[in-house]
Design a protein around this motif. Structure first.
Motif, PDB file in Angstrom:
ATOM      1  N   VAL A 144       0.683  -1.304  -0.058  1.00  0.00           N
ATOM      2  CA  VAL A 144      -0.106   0.048   0.050  1.00  0.00           C
ATOM      3  C   VAL A 144       0.889   0.965   0.016  1.00  0.00           C
ATOM      4  O   VAL A 144       0.492   2.402  -0.577  1.00  0.00           O
ATOM      5  N   ILE A 145       2.042   1.313   0.535  1.00  0.00           N
ATOM      6  CA  ILE A 145       2.824   2.435   0.425  1.00  0.00           C
ATOM      7  C   ILE A 145       3.891   2.529  -0.518  1.00  0.00           C
ATOM      8  O   ILE A 145       4.183   3.329  -1.213  1.00  0.00           O
ATOM      9  N   GLY A 146       4.403   1.191  -0.892  1.00  0.00           N
ATOM     10  CA  GLY A 146       5.231   1.237  -2.143  1.00  0.00           C
ATOM     11  C   GLY A 146       6.730   1.613  -1.597  1.00  0.00           C
ATOM     12  O   GLY A 146       7.030   1.540  -0.329  1.00  0.00           O
ATOM     13  N   THR A 147       7.274   2.398  -2.429  1.00  0.00           N
ATOM     14  CA  THR A 147       8.733   2.812  -1.837  1.00  0.00           C
ATOM     15  C   THR A 147       8.829   3.989  -1.130  1.00  0.00           C
ATOM     16  O   THR A 147       7.986   5.014  -1.366  1.00  0.00           O
ATOM     17  N   MET A 148       9.484   4.196  -0.157  1.00  0.00           N
ATOM     18  CA  MET A 148       9.140   5.199   0.949  1.00  0.00           C
ATOM     19  C   MET A 148       9.781   6.453   0.466  1.00  0.00           C
ATOM     20  O   MET A 148      11.097   6.433  -0.231  1.00  0.00           O
ATOM     21  N   ILE A 149       9.055   7.333   0.579  1.00  0.00           N
ATOM     22  CA  ILE A 149       9.562   8.688   0.105  1.00  0.00           C
ATOM     23  C   ILE A 149       9.677   9.799   1.138  1.00  0.00           C
ATOM     24  O   ILE A 149      10.949  10.432   1.354  1.00  0.00           O
ATOM     25  N   TYR A 150       8.985   9.763   2.243  1.00  0.00           N
ATOM     26  CA  TYR A 150       9.103  10.577   3.517  1.00  0.00           C
ATOM     27  C   TYR A 150       8.588   9.777   4.697  1.00  0.00           C
ATOM     28  O   TYR A 150       7.551   9.387   4.584  1.00  0.00           O
ATOM     29  N   ALA A 151       9.177  10.114   5.869  1.00  0.00           N
ATOM     30  CA  ALA A 151       8.502   9.227   6.970  1.00  0.00           C
ATOM     31  C   ALA A 151       8.708  10.405   8.075  1.00  0.00           C
ATOM     32  O   ALA A 151       9.840  10.660   8.258  1.00  0.00           O
ATOM     33  N   GLU A 152       7.861  10.455   9.102  1.00  0.00           N
ATOM     34  CA  GLU A 152       8.020  10.980  10.242  1.00  0.00           C
ATOM     35  C   GLU A 152       7.354  10.276  11.528  1.00  0.00           C
ATOM     36  O   GLU A 152       6.296   9.564  11.339  1.00  0.00           O
ATOM     37  N   ALA A 153       7.913  10.403  12.830  1.00  0.00           N
ATOM     38  CA  ALA A 153       7.255   9.965  13.905  1.00  0.00           C
ATOM     39  C   ALA A 153       7.279  10.947  14.940  1.00  0.00           C
ATOM     40  O   ALA A 153       8.324  11.554  15.074  1.00  0.00           O
ATOM     41  N   ASP A 154       6.503  11.136  15.949  1.00  0.00           N
ATOM     42  CA  ASP A 154       6.416  11.975  16.912  1.00  0.00           C
ATOM     43  C   ASP A 154       6.010  11.388  18.369  1.00  0.00           C
ATOM     44  O   ASP A 154       5.104  10.759  18.392  1.00  0.00           O
TER      45      ASP A 154
END
Length: 342
Positions: A144-154
């Motif tokens: 569903v996501i495919g190749t990661m472009i941008y990720a964030e966690a808080d």
């Protein structure tokens, strides 16, 4: 009837009760005893949860108990490395509360002890067993996501004075930093979903509301991933907000923001994000955290002689990321390569 694995718990604080319940109810384990530096505290905890077991008078007494096959560390992190090293060297499987240690030397000490003793380990980055995380992981596996472009966690969770760990968690000597004491959960989450981080640039700010902190309680970091993606991590443990844990993953096939999903490829009729109902990571209360499935998973690893996805061989990398963030923040955002060498 004596069960297969006796469990000893180091520490009798807030989180220890969750391990007591998890091990008490597992068909292969029983609580052998608890050691606490505060006399009587372990006995009260055992009684609270209806468990008949020993209140060890000392660490030596715990480690001399031949019934003990698993040791769970629920002590403050300043004493964790030496305790877990001793547990591994005496052939016990270990459950590692977070943070693993306050510095990289301590983390490496645990890693090497586990490796050399060939015992099993699991680190309680417990949100890996949260239902929202499990669903996102499956959606990711389904493409569903495919190749990661941008990720964030808080990790946004102002420390409450009523928390039993508050007096020491706000100190640099025993709490360490915003990311070491708390934001390490976000660091682990971003690795779990987006891959390894190669480089960070971070900034932090000192206390503004809770002046008891002896380290900067707010830190934000820009990230470069080994897979070419970029991202962001933040840890905010003072202020005025309820507990919030964000994970946002943007890819070539779709985007997942917490429990909200958008993908025209996989859901062609969608006009916007759709939301899946689940148990969200929306509370800092340890009773809300999935210790039971974590311990179930760990016993399966021991029984089948396989390593946990949260074994020290993986989780040390989450701590390495935290140490790199702190190093960058201490040097006014200077880019720092994450050191994964052990």
């Amino acid at each position: 009837m004596t069960k297969k694995y006796g469990v000893a718990i180091l520490g009798a604080g807030w989180v220890a009760g969750e391990y007591v319940k998890a091990f008490r109810d597992h068909p292969l384990t029983e609580i052998s005893g608890i050691y606490s530096r505060t006399p009587g505290k372990a006995g009260k905890l055992l009684k609270l949860h209806g468990v008949e077991a020993r209140e060890y008078a000392s660490e030596d007494e715990l480690f001399d108990d031949d019934r003990v096959k698993i040791v769970a560390s629920c002590t403050p992190p300043d004493v964790r490395p030496q305790q877990l090293e001793r547990a591994a060297k005496t052939g016990r499987h270990i459950v590692i509360e977070k943070p693993i240690a306050l510095d990289y030397a301590g983390v490496k000490r645990v890693y090497r002890a586990v490796r050399d003793a060939k015992v099993k380990s699991v680190t309680s980055f417990v949100l890996r067993w949260n239902p929202q995380f499990e669903t996102v992981k499956q959606l990711q596996a389904d493409g569903v996501i495919g190749t990661m472009i941008y990720a964030e966690a808080d990790y946004w969770h102002p420390m409450k004075t009523e928390y039993p760990s508050y007096p020491w968690a706000v100190t640099k000597e025993r709490g360490g930093s915003s990311f070491i004491s708390a934001g390490c959960h976000a660091a682990d989450a971003i690795r779990y979903f987006a891959g390894e981080v190669s480089e960070v640039s971070a900034f932090s700010s000192g206390p503004k509301k809770d002046l008891n902190y002896t380290y900067d309680p707010t830190t934000v970091a820009s990230l470069r991933f080994e897979n070419g993606a970029v991202g962001k991590l933040s840890s905010v443990i003072e202020g005025e907000t309820p507990y919030i844990f964000n994970v946002r993953l943007f890819g070539t096939n779709g985007t997942i923001q917490n429990n909200r999903v958008f993908s025209r490829k996989h859901y062609p009729g969608s006009l916007n994000y759709w939301t899946f109902p689940t148990v969200e990571p929306d509370s800092g209360d340890v009773t809300h955290h999935p210790f039971v499935p974590e311990i179930k998973h760990f016993l399966e690893c021991i029984e089948n002689d396989v390593e946990s996805h949260a074994a020290i061989y993986d989780s040390y990398r989450s701590m390495a990321l935290c140490f790199a963030i702190d190093e960058s923040a201490a040097n006014d955002g200077k880019p720092v390569k994450v050191d994964y060498k052990v």
